[in-house]
Design an enzyme around this catalytic site. Structure first.
Site, short mmCIF file in Angstrom:
data_model
loop_
_atom_site.label_atom_id
_atom_site.label_comp_id
_atom_site.label_asym_id
_atom_site.label_seq_id
_atom_site.Cartn_x
_atom_site.Cartn_y
_atom_site.Cartn_z
N CYS A 92 0.80 -1.23 0.00
CA CYS A 92 0.00 0.00 0.00
C CYS A 92 0.83 1.28 0.00
O CYS A 92 0.31 2.37 -0.25
CB CYS A 92 -0.97 0.00 1.17
SG CYS A 92 -2.16 -1.34 1.04
N HIS B 148 -3.22 7.38 2.05
CA HIS B 148 -3.65 6.08 1.54
C HIS B 148 -5.04 5.75 2.10
O HIS B 148 -5.28 5.89 3.30
CB HIS B 148 -2.63 5.02 1.99
CG HIS B 148 -3.11 3.63 1.78
ND1 HIS B 148 -3.58 3.19 0.57
CD2 HIS B 148 -3.23 2.58 2.64
CE1 HIS B 148 -3.96 1.93 0.69
NE2 HIS B 148 -3.76 1.54 1.93
N ASN C 182 -10.16 0.08 -0.19
CA ASN C 182 -8.70 0.12 -0.14
C ASN C 182 -8.16 -0.47 -1.44
O ASN C 182 -8.35 -1.66 -1.70
CB ASN C 182 -8.22 -0.69 1.06
CG ASN C 182 -6.71 -0.66 1.24
OD1 ASN C 182 -5.97 -0.32 0.31
ND2 ASN C 182 -6.24 -1.02 2.42
O1 UT7 Z 1 -3.84 -0.87 3.48
C1 UT7 Z 1 -2.70 -1.22 4.14
C2 UT7 Z 1 -2.74 -1.19 5.60
N1 UT7 Z 1 -3.95 -1.65 6.15
C3 UT7 Z 1 -4.55 -0.92 7.09
O2 UT7 Z 1 -4.12 0.17 7.37
C4 UT7 Z 1 -5.72 -1.53 7.80
C5 UT7 Z 1 -5.71 -1.15 9.25
N2 UT7 Z 1 -6.75 -1.76 10.02
C6 UT7 Z 1 -8.05 -1.43 9.90
O3 UT7 Z 1 -8.44 -0.63 9.07
C7 UT7 Z 1 -9.02 -2.03 10.87
O4 UT7 Z 1 -8.28 -2.72 11.86
C8 UT7 Z 1 -10.04 -3.00 10.24
C9 UT7 Z 1 -11.04 -2.20 9.39
C10 UT7 Z 1 -9.34 -4.01 9.38
C11 UT7 Z 1 -10.82 -3.69 11.32
O5 UT7 Z 1 -11.46 -2.73 12.16
P1 UT7 Z 1 -11.27 -2.78 13.73
O6 UT7 Z 1 -12.09 -1.69 14.27
O7 UT7 Z 1 -9.81 -2.75 14.02
O8 UT7 Z 1 -11.91 -4.15 14.10
P2 UT7 Z 1 -11.26 -5.40 14.83
O9 UT7 Z 1 -10.41 -6.17 13.90
O10 UT7 Z 1 -10.68 -4.93 16.13
O11 UT7 Z 1 -12.56 -6.23 15.13
C12 UT7 Z 1 -13.59 -5.73 16.00
C13 UT7 Z 1 -14.72 -6.73 16.01
C14 UT7 Z 1 -14.25 -8.14 16.25
O12 UT7 Z 1 -15.25 -8.79 17.00
P3 UT7 Z 1 -15.06 -8.97 18.60
O13 UT7 Z 1 -13.78 -9.73 18.76
O14 UT7 Z 1 -14.99 -7.57 19.16
O15 UT7 Z 1 -16.29 -9.71 18.99
C15 UT7 Z 1 -14.21 -8.75 14.87
O16 UT7 Z 1 -14.39 -10.14 14.88
O17 UT7 Z 1 -15.36 -6.73 14.72
C16 UT7 Z 1 -15.38 -8.07 14.21
N3 UT7 Z 1 -15.25 -8.00 12.76
C17 UT7 Z 1 -16.31 -7.81 11.95
N4 UT7 Z 1 -17.62 -7.69 12.21
C18 UT7 Z 1 -18.45 -7.51 11.16
C19 UT7 Z 1 -14.13 -8.04 12.00
N5 UT7 Z 1 -14.44 -7.90 10.70
C20 UT7 Z 1 -15.79 -7.75 10.65
C21 UT7 Z 1 -16.69 -7.56 9.59
N6 UT7 Z 1 -18.00 -7.44 9.89
N7 UT7 Z 1 -16.30 -7.48 8.30
#
Ligand code: UT7
Length: 344
Positions: free
Chosen positions: A116, A258, A288
């Site tokens: 990225c 980005h 993304n």
């Molecule tokens: O492009 C290159 C670099 N990449 C990035 O910069 C990405 C950086 N990371 C992010 O943008 C975020 O971490 C994500 C968008 C990928 C995820 O968002 P988050 O707020 O960090 O969510 P999380 O991974 O901490 O998950 C929170 C909750 C979890 O459930 P529990 O454990 O709290 O019960 C996940 O299982 O959300 C759940 N979850 C989802 N729920 C519904 C994870 N993905 C999904 C989904 N739909 N698609």
């Protein structure tokens, strides 16, 4: 130009391209354990574009490249640099095929792999080639077909990534001209290389003689850990570039980061003290798009009038590697071609 002055690379053309097919949050809701509300509130994404079967990175790159050349009013360059984490084949690079398809002749052409952050790395290669006198004009493209490497059943990645391409044309010029690429800062931290990876298919897995696990050919991302690194690294490299540009925070008219997550971009703006109404964004419509993200954002923003001549623009990107970067430029008077298949 005064030959004793450093040659600058000046942006003279910019364009974006997306394939026509879209996957909306509602489409994903229908087949994955996710919701439109979750995706919008956690990422800012409403839909992403996906290639039809058989189309891949070369076609997207060629279209963005063709439009960027048109934007610059040129039909030739001395070099093509293609940033991509989704080359059409592991070997050879995709850039030579792109150059050939654009009818550019036997020019230098190579890929840059920095996921990225790839566009800023490719931009630095183009700037370097011009500064060193190897080239007068360079086409820098970011193009990705992440739909080919994302597991459509993996809600951690399938809701985030999209396919697209963006491109800019650089020419040798004067450091004081609008469009001159200013300081660029790049960095990496390979101790966290596992945070964003495709475990199988590369030399390491093949050399090990092991049979890949199901899913190892797909992109894997530890989003929460990446989030923290992304915020810190983009903020720090942006501050570094600000200082090297001799700009105060108030001088920044537009922040172009980005497009991985709208929340990350707002957090970076807040950390830097840049008002949120100066933050450019198109993530809602494209998701993304990795190395395509920044040039696509610049093309869209310029075409929509969100980015205007003489605006001072701060760029930052972050991704797998880990790799990141930042750069600055004063926006030139350029006719941008946005990805034309957006709806609405
Ligand atoms: O492009 C290159 C670099 N990449 C990035 O910069 C990405 C950086 N990371 C992010 O943008 C975020 O971490 C994500 C968008 C990928 C995820 O968002 P988050 O707020 O960090 O969510 P999380 O991974 O901490 O998950 C929170 C909750 C979890 O459930 P529990 O454990 O709290 O019960 C996940 O299982 O959300 C759940 N979850 C989802 N729920 C519904 C994870 N993905 C999904 C989904 N739909 N698609």
């Amino acid at each position: 130009m005064d030959k004793h002055r450093t040659r600058a690379a000046v942006l003279t053309g910019v364009a974006g391209h997306v394939p026509p097919g879209t996957v909306t949050n509602a489409d994903l809701e229908a087949r994955l354990d996710t919701t439109d509300e979750w995706i919008r509130s956690r990422t800012g994404i409403a839909e992403r574009h996906i290639v039809p079967p058989g189309t891949a990175t070369r076609e997207l790159a060629v279209e963005a490249g063709r439009l960027a050349l048109k934007s610059a009013g040129r039909d030739g360059v001395d070099a093509v640099v293609l940033a991509t984490a989704t080359p059409d084949r592991l070997c050879p690079a995709t850039a030579p095929e792109v150059a050939a398809a654009l009818g550019l002749g036997p020019v230098a052409a190579h890929d840059v792999a920095a996921v990225c952050a790839g566009f800023l790395y490719a931009l630095s290669a183009g700037v370097g080639a011009i500064a060193a006198g190897f080239a007068e004009h360079v086409l820098v493209i970011g193009a990705e077909t992440f739909s080919a490497i994302v597991d459509p059943e993996d809600r951690n990645t399938a809701v985030i990534f999209g396919d697209a391409a963006g491109a800019v044309v650089l020419r040798a010029g004067d450091p004081d001209e609008p469009g001159a690429i200013g300081p660029i800062r790049l960095g990496s931290d390979g101790t966290h290389s596992d945070l964003i990876q495709i475990p199988a298919g590369g030399a390491r897995q093949r050399s090990s003689g092991t049979v890949p696990e199901a899913g190892d050919h797909h992109l894997q991302m530890q989003g929460r850990k990446v989030y923290r690194h992304a915020k810190e690294r983009m903020t720090q490299s942006a501050l570094d570039v600000l200082e090297r540009s001799g700009w105060a925070v108030e001088d920044v008219d537009r922040l172009a980061t980005h497009q991985a997550n709208a929340r990350i971009n707002e957090a970076v703006a807040d950390e830097l003290g840049i008002p949120r109404d100066r933050v450019l964004s198109n993530i809602e419509r494209v998701g993304n798009t990795a190395a395509a993200s920044l040039p696509l954002l610049l093309a869209d923003s310029a075409a929509e009038g969100r980015l205007r001549p003489r605006d001072r623009v701060l760029l930052a990107a972050f991704g797998g590697g880990l790799a990141w970067g930042a750069a600055s430029l004063t926006w030139p008077d350029v006719t941008a071609f946005a990805a034309h298949t957006y709806r609405g």
